[in-house]
Design an enzyme around this catalytic site. Sequence first.
Site, PDB file in Angstrom:
ATOM      1  N   ASP A  37      94.195 -67.339 -55.622  1.00 12.80           N
ATOM      2  CA  ASP A  37      92.968 -66.910 -55.042  1.00 12.80           C
ATOM      3  C   ASP A  37      92.930 -65.289 -54.699  1.00 12.80           C
ATOM      4  O   ASP A  37      93.132 -64.859 -53.374  1.00 12.80           O
ATOM      5  CB  ASP A  37      92.802 -67.588 -53.602  1.00 12.80           C
ATOM      6  CG  ASP A  37      91.383 -67.209 -53.073  1.00 12.80           C
ATOM      7  OD1 ASP A  37      90.490 -66.871 -53.772  1.00 12.80           O
ATOM      8  OD2 ASP A  37      91.148 -67.300 -51.928  1.00 12.80           O
ATOM      9  N   HIS A  52      86.768 -63.644 -58.117  1.00 13.26           N
ATOM     10  CA  HIS A  52      86.634 -62.175 -58.879  1.00 13.26           C
ATOM     11  C   HIS A  52      85.038 -62.024 -58.956  1.00 13.26           C
ATOM     12  O   HIS A  52      84.310 -62.950 -59.771  1.00 13.26           O
ATOM     13  CB  HIS A  52      87.054 -62.620 -60.324  1.00 13.26           C
ATOM     14  CG  HIS A  52      87.048 -61.425 -61.197  1.00 13.26           C
ATOM     15  ND1 HIS A  52      87.758 -60.025 -61.016  1.00 13.26           N
ATOM     16  CD2 HIS A  52      86.076 -61.037 -62.052  1.00 13.26           C
ATOM     17  CE1 HIS A  52      87.492 -59.218 -61.987  1.00 13.26           C
ATOM     18  NE2 HIS A  52      86.283 -59.723 -62.670  1.00 13.26           N
ATOM     19  N   ASP A  92      80.657 -59.922 -63.382  1.00 11.24           N
ATOM     20  CA  ASP A  92      80.176 -58.727 -63.876  1.00 11.24           C
ATOM     21  C   ASP A  92      78.632 -58.758 -63.614  1.00 11.24           C
ATOM     22  O   ASP A  92      78.194 -59.759 -63.077  1.00 11.24           O
ATOM     23  CB  ASP A  92      80.665 -58.498 -65.194  1.00 11.24           C
ATOM     24  CG  ASP A  92      80.119 -59.776 -66.323  1.00 11.24           C
ATOM     25  OD1 ASP A  92      79.214 -60.429 -66.089  1.00 11.24           O
ATOM     26  OD2 ASP A  92      80.768 -59.972 -67.208  1.00 11.24           O
ATOM     27  N   GLU A 129      87.445 -66.361 -61.438  1.00 14.88           N
ATOM     28  CA  GLU A 129      86.253 -66.141 -61.457  1.00 14.88           C
ATOM     29  C   GLU A 129      85.158 -66.844 -61.027  1.00 14.88           C
ATOM     30  O   GLU A 129      85.699 -68.302 -60.848  1.00 14.88           O
ATOM     31  CB  GLU A 129      85.868 -65.729 -62.905  1.00 14.88           C
ATOM     32  CG  GLU A 129      84.651 -64.960 -63.254  1.00 14.88           C
ATOM     33  CD  GLU A 129      84.554 -64.486 -64.644  1.00 14.88           C
ATOM     34  OE1 GLU A 129      83.948 -63.333 -64.941  1.00 14.88           O
ATOM     35  OE2 GLU A 129      84.959 -65.251 -65.498  1.00 14.88           O
TER      36      GLU A 129
END
Length: 866
Positions: free
Chosen positions: A724, A673, A341, A733
Site C-alpha cells: 500500500d 497510486h 493518471d 493503482e
Amino acid sequence: MSAAALLCAGALAVPGTAMADDAEPGPGPEQITNGDFATGTSAPWWWTPNASAAVSEGRLCVEVPAGTANAWDVIVGQNDVPIVAGESYELSYTARSTVPLTVQTRVQEAVEPYTTVLATADPVGAEDTRVARTFTASVDQPAASVQLQIGGGERATTFCLDDVSLRGGAEPPVYVPDTGSPVRVNQVGYLPRGPKSGTVVTDAEAPLTWTVKAEDGSTAATGTTVPRGEDPSSRRRVHTFDFGDLTTAGDGYTVEVDGEVSEPFSIRGDLYDSLRSDALAYFYHNRSGIEIDADLVGEQYARPAGHIGVAPNKGDTDVPCRPGVCDYRLDVSGGWYDAGDHGKYVVNGGISVAQLMATYERTLTAPDAESAELGDGALRVPERDNGVPDILDEARWEMDFLIKMQVPAGEQLAGMVHHKMHDAEWTGLPMKPHLDPQQRELHPPSTAATLNLAATAAQCARLYAPFDADFADRCLRAAETAWDAAKRHPDVLADPNDGIGGGAYNDDDVSDEFYWAAAELFTTTGKDIYRQAVLSSAWHGDADAVFPAGGGISWGSTAGLGVLTLATVPNALTADQLVQVRAVVTEGADRYAAQSREQAYGLPYAPRGEDYVWGSNSQVLNNMVVLATAHDLTGDAAYQDAVLRGADYLLGRNPLNQSYVTGYGERDSHNQHHRFWAHQNDPSLPNPAPGSIAGGPNLTAIASGDPVAAEKLSGCAPAMCYVDDIGSWATNEITINWNAPLAFIASYLDDAGEGGQTAAARTCQVTYSSHPWNSGSTVTVRVENTGSDPVSPWALTWLLPGEQRLSHTWSAEFDQHGRTVSARPLSWNRTLAPGSAVDFGFNTSAAGSSPEPGAFKLNGRACSAG
C-alpha cells in the site's frame, strides 16, 4: 578493475591489504562527488534553469520558484553515476526547506525512457531531515542521474542540501509486511443469513479451538478449525474455520484462535449500503471537465474542473491528434479519468460504463434487485432530481465522451473510434487536473475501441429510452455506425509500443469485442444481422467467454459481457438458444464456486501457477459478477455463498490481512497510486475517497518496472505481492474498470443483505396472467400490497420479453419504451392500502409466443410472484 566491477563483487578491495575469508563485506566507494560541499563550490551538481542555487555555510541552497506544476519542474541533481544491476545501494542526504515539501527522490536514467531504480517520496520540513534509502538496482545504468525533484508547490521555498552519499555494498532491504493478527476475517462483516468463515495462519498440526466473542466479551459461538496445510498463494500453513450458524446481528465481534484475536467485524443486513454509494461516487470524483462539488463529496475532495481549456490546461475541448495520425481536432471533453493518471481510454471506459449500466439493468431483470437504491436522488451526482436514475446520470457522463471519440463523417476512417486520449508525456504525480499544463493528444483509432462504442452505445439506447429518447437515438446511431465501421476495418489493432504518456492497451484478438457488440445490438434492436453475428461467433456457447484462460472478464476479454446480457435481458433468442446461453453462465459460475470452496481464503480466483495478474482484485470481482448473475438466474445459494466469500477476501480475509477498499475495515488500503488523491506525496492532498479498490497482488510487479515493488517485494508469495504505497503503480493503482465491478457487486450484496435473500421480506406480490391468441395475448395483472404501510402513488415496472407491443389497456396509465413497461395509477386507484390489491390489464401484439416477465418492481422494490 573498475569501481563498478568492484561493486558487483559487493565489497571494495583496498590496495595493499588482504580481505579475511570471514570478513563481512564493507560499503562500496562513494559514488557522489562533492556531496558535502566542503570546498564551497557546487560542481558537478546541476539544477533546472528556473531555479537559482549557491553554496552557503557548507550547504547547497536552491531557490525554488512558486507555482510549478510537477515535482520534476525543479530538480537538483548529479549525473554520470554508475549503477550496477543486482547491487544494493544506500542513498542518503540531509535536507531542509523553509516551506515543507515532499522530495521525489530518484535514481534513474538521465535520458528517455528515464528507467528508474529508486523512486521514493520523502517529506522535508524546516528542520534538518536525514533521508536514507536502500535499494537494489534492477538494471545497469552506467551514467545514472541522482535527482531530488522539488517542484510542484504553490509557494516559493529555499531548499538546502548537505551530506549526500551513494554507496554500494549496502545490506539489501528485507521488507516484511505488517500482516497483523494471523486470524483473518472480513473486517467489515457478514450478512446474518450468509456464510461466515475465516482463515488462521498457524503451524499447528491438530485442529484448534476458535471462539467468536461479542462486543461485551461474551462467547457467541465456538468450534474447531480445519487444518489445510500450506496455502500455495501465500506459502504459509493455515487452518480455516466456519461460524455460519451465528446469525445474531451486532457490532464488535472478534474471533480468537490459540490466543490470537482477529480484527473486529459486524453481523448486519445493511453492511453494504454505504459501499454501494461510495463505490459509485468514485466515478463522480474522477469526472473530467466539471467542478467537483464539496456539497456532494466534502471539502477535502472538492476541486475545480479539469481540462476545460483554462490556463494552465490546454483543455479537452479542441484536441489534436498525435503527429501523423489525423488532420482534424475533436471536442472530447467530459468522461472519467481512467486511473492514477489523467488519461481517458475507450477500452477501459467501455467496460466500466457497461458495468455501471448493467448494475442498473440488473434492477430491471433480477428478482431480488432494488432499483430504488440507484434512482433519482439516491446517489451523489449533480444531476439528481432530474427524473433520471442517478446511476444513469453518472454513466451518461462517460457515454457522451465515448461518442465524441468517434471519427467524424467524411474522414478516411469515419465511424471508427480513437483508442485513447491523454497528455503528450506521462502526467506528473501529484497533479490536480486543473493544473495539468500538457498538450492533450488523440491517438489512432482501433477496431477494439470502435466495438466498445458499438456495444455500450447499444446498451445505452435501450436503457435511456424511457428517460431521454433523443439521447437514446443518438446512442443507437453511434452504435450502428461503429459496428459498420468495425466490419469495414476488422483488424486495426492498437500499437503495443504506443505507451508514451499513457498505457498502450493493445489487444491482438478482437473477436470477443465483435461478439459483445453483436450481443448488445441484437438485444436492443432484434435485427437479424446481429443475431447471425452472435450465433456464428466462436464465442457463442463457449464457457471460456466467462471463464477465460487469462482469469476472467476484463477490458481485453469482453465476450463474457455479451453472454451476461443475452442471459439476463429479454431478447429474441429462441427458448433453446436462451437455455444454451444461460448454461454458459452457470458452467462458468460452477467453476468459480468450486475455486471458492477449495481455497483456504475462499476467493473465486485460482489463476494457473498462482499467477496473480495486474489488477487481480478486479478479476476476483468480475468472477463474482458471473456468480451473482448465476444466482439471479437460478436462485442457487451456492453461487451467492461464493460471492460473499469473495467479498470476505477483498475486505480482509486474505494473506495480508488487508482490506483493499479505502474506508472499509480496520486495515484498509489508503495510499493507492493516484494523481490528486496523493496524501502520501503531498500532505495537503487527501487519501483516496472511501470505496476505492486497490489493484491488488501482482506477481509481475517487479518485472513491470515498478520501483517500489522492486524495492520491497522481491521473492514475494503470489497473493502477497502487494504494498500500500503510492509509488507502487503495478500493485496499488485504482481505476474505473476495477471500481465498476465493485459497484455492481456492492449493489448486489446490499440487495441481498436488505432482505433480497428471502421473498418473505417483500411487501408486494404480483400475479401476471397471459392468455394468448393468434397474433398476441390478453394480460391481466394484479398487484397486492402485502406490507404494513400504504403505497401512494405506485408504479410497477417490468421488462416485456420478445417483440411484444402494448395495444388496448385498462385501469392504469402505461408507458412502453422498447421492452421497458411501467404502469401507474389512475385517479381512483392511486393508493394501495395494506392488504389491498389493484387490477389492470392490456393486450399485446407479437409475431410469436413470448415468455412472461421474470421480475416486477413496485416503486423500485422487488415483488414476489403470485
